[in-house]
Write an enzyme that holds these catalytic residues in place. Structure first.
Site, short mmCIF file in Angstrom:
data_model
loop_
_atom_site.label_atom_id
_atom_site.label_comp_id
_atom_site.label_asym_id
_atom_site.label_seq_id
_atom_site.Cartn_x
_atom_site.Cartn_y
_atom_site.Cartn_z
N ASP A 74 0.83 -1.21 0.00
CA ASP A 74 0.00 0.00 0.00
C ASP A 74 0.86 1.26 0.00
O ASP A 74 0.63 2.20 -0.76
CB ASP A 74 -0.92 0.02 1.22
CG ASP A 74 -1.78 -1.22 1.32
OD1 ASP A 74 -1.79 -2.00 0.35
OD2 ASP A 74 -2.42 -1.42 2.36
N TYR A 109 -6.16 -10.21 10.05
CA TYR A 109 -5.08 -10.03 9.09
C TYR A 109 -3.77 -10.59 9.68
O TYR A 109 -3.06 -11.36 9.04
CB TYR A 109 -4.92 -8.54 8.78
CG TYR A 109 -3.82 -8.22 7.79
CD1 TYR A 109 -4.10 -8.06 6.44
CD2 TYR A 109 -2.49 -8.08 8.20
CE1 TYR A 109 -3.10 -7.77 5.53
CE2 TYR A 109 -1.48 -7.80 7.31
CZ TYR A 109 -1.79 -7.63 5.97
OH TYR A 109 -0.79 -7.36 5.07
C1 GLA Z 1 -3.55 -4.71 3.24
C2 GLA Z 1 -2.07 -4.60 3.63
C3 GLA Z 1 -1.17 -4.90 2.45
C4 GLA Z 1 -1.55 -6.20 1.77
C5 GLA Z 1 -3.05 -6.25 1.51
C6 GLA Z 1 -3.49 -7.60 0.99
O1 GLA Z 1 -3.90 -3.71 2.33
O2 GLA Z 1 -1.80 -3.31 4.12
O3 GLA Z 1 0.18 -4.92 2.87
O4 GLA Z 1 -1.11 -7.31 2.51
O5 GLA Z 1 -3.80 -5.98 2.67
O6 GLA Z 1 -2.94 -7.82 -0.25
#
Ligand code: GLA
Length: 384
Positions: free
Chosen positions: A171, A221
């Site tokens: 991101d 996550y």
């Molecule tokens: C979030 C995290 C990223 C990535 C996405 C899934 O956005 O911040 O680093 O792992 O999830 O692809």
């Protein structure tokens, strides 16, 4: 977003003078989800929605920050023990601390910021916020001596150390490195990256936002990441050279099938397949083969829903609607647990799809999803 708007609020809330204005965007990701922290490939691009901030050093050792959207004001010092409680302010504080850790002599400043990245939509509003301040502090206090990759790492470290999310680099990378009309394939192991022009004539990219927000998304996550690490440890017993799931193939995974939990196995299976899908999509794009691109997106959705289990009823529903409408590709985007689907739609189908998605979603869930057209745009920059 309007620079005059941010400026007028900055003037009103501080001493009437102006400072410098910076902006950094949110992102989309065409394919390659939950692959970044596994050393795999991602394929994001920056969007035309982001965070804009006006900043001016104030000659003190305090940061005075105003969130224009929330009409909320927070003041904090720059030492580790000064961490504010307010969650939006922790992002700014974290960036200050991470810059200081990298040798930048950050001093107090006044700042006001606003954003138009939809919150919780999986478009990385938090990365946009971090990247805006990382870029700005480097310019204002660091003589721009921190390179762009390290600025992305500043944002990532802010998430890890101050916000409780063990995210990958995608991101923040996209928010800093974004380029108009280009997607960027990043190899998260070697950090090599390549821009792919993306301006299809007959297709559009559209996001359909379920407006679902999962309360426990960050712990879920972190647990996904943990599963991946557990599998790597198991594989390492036979293959000590393996450091990340990126280094694993399905055969190696098969060898540990009995020793890891069924759940962890499914997680790793998804990741290994997803890493390959990014490469397949890039090849297809180079040939102008959008049918294959779309097919892979549906495969990703299936994997995220059934193997990685980061989808939800609303997103699965939107994916089905897309399929029924003949949309070329559709899948849940970003970390999951809510947010958007990203859809690759033939231009002539666009209107029908959007109308049908709204109607059917509303009939089922009693409220309308939000629609965002994707405009691939530039990354972090100074505006004034
Ligand atoms: C979030 C995290 C990223 C990535 C996405 C899934 O956005 O911040 O680093 O792992 O999830 O692809």
């Amino acid at each position: 977003m309007d620079i005059e708007f941010v400026r007028s609020r900055f003037i009103k809330h501080f001493d009437g003078t102006t400072g410098s204005v910076y902006t950094s965007p949110g992102r989309i990701n065409l394919i390659g989800e939950h692959t970044d922290y596994n050393g795999g490939f991602v394929f994001p691009g920056a969007v035309d929605k982001g965070i804009m901030a006006e900043i001016k050093p104030n000659g003190t050792d305090k940061v005075k920050a105003y969130s224009i959207d929330l009409k909320d004001y927070v003041e904090f010092g720059l030492n580790e023990e000064d961490a504010p409680k307010t969650s939006w302010a922790r992002y700014i504080f974290g960036v200050c601390r991470e810059m200081i850790k990298r040798g930048v002599e950050v001093k107090g400043f006044n700042t006001a910021f606003a954003g138009d990245v939809p919150l919780g939509a999986g478009m990385s509003s938090s990365a946009a916020l971090e990247s805006t301040y990382a870029f700005a502090l480097n310019d204002l206090f660091g003589e721009n001596k921190i390179d762009k990759f390290e600025l992305a790492r500043v944002g990532q470290a802010t998430e890890h150390n101050y916000c409780g999310v063990n995210c990958g680099i995608m991101d923040q990378f996209a928010s800093i490195f974004g380029k108009e009309d280009s997607l960027i394939r990043l190899d998260c192991r070697s950090l090599e990256y390549q821009y792919f022009p993306f301006k299809p004539m007959d297709y559009r990219l559209v996001l359909v936002d379920s407006v679902v927000k999962h309360e426990l998304a960050s712990s879920a996550y972190n647990r996904r990441r943990q599963s991946c690490e557990t599998v790597v440890e198991a594989v390492q017993k036979n293959h000590p050279e393996v450091k990340l799931l990126r280094d694993c193939n399905m055969e190696m995974l098969g060898e540990v099938k009995g020793t890891v939990s069924e759940e962890d196995y499914k997680r790793a299976e998804y990741v290994i397949e997803e890493i390959q899908r990014v490469l397949d999509v890039c090849d297809a794009l180079e040939k102008g083969d959008y049918e294959t691109v779309g097919q892979k997106m549906y495969e990703t959705h299936y994997g995220m829903s059934k193997l990685y289990e980061v989808s939800c009823e609303e997103l699965d529903f939107l994916n089905d609607v897309a399929f029924d409408c003949g949309v070329t590709g559709s899948r849940v985007m970003g970390g999951g647990f809510g947010g958007c689907t990203i859809n690759l739609v033939k231009s002539e189908l666009y209107e029908t799809f959007v109308t049908t998605a709204k109607e059917r979603f509303k009939a089922k869930f009693g409220r309308s999803p939000k629609i965002y057209d994707v405009v691939i745009s530039n990354g972090a920059r100074k505006l004034e």
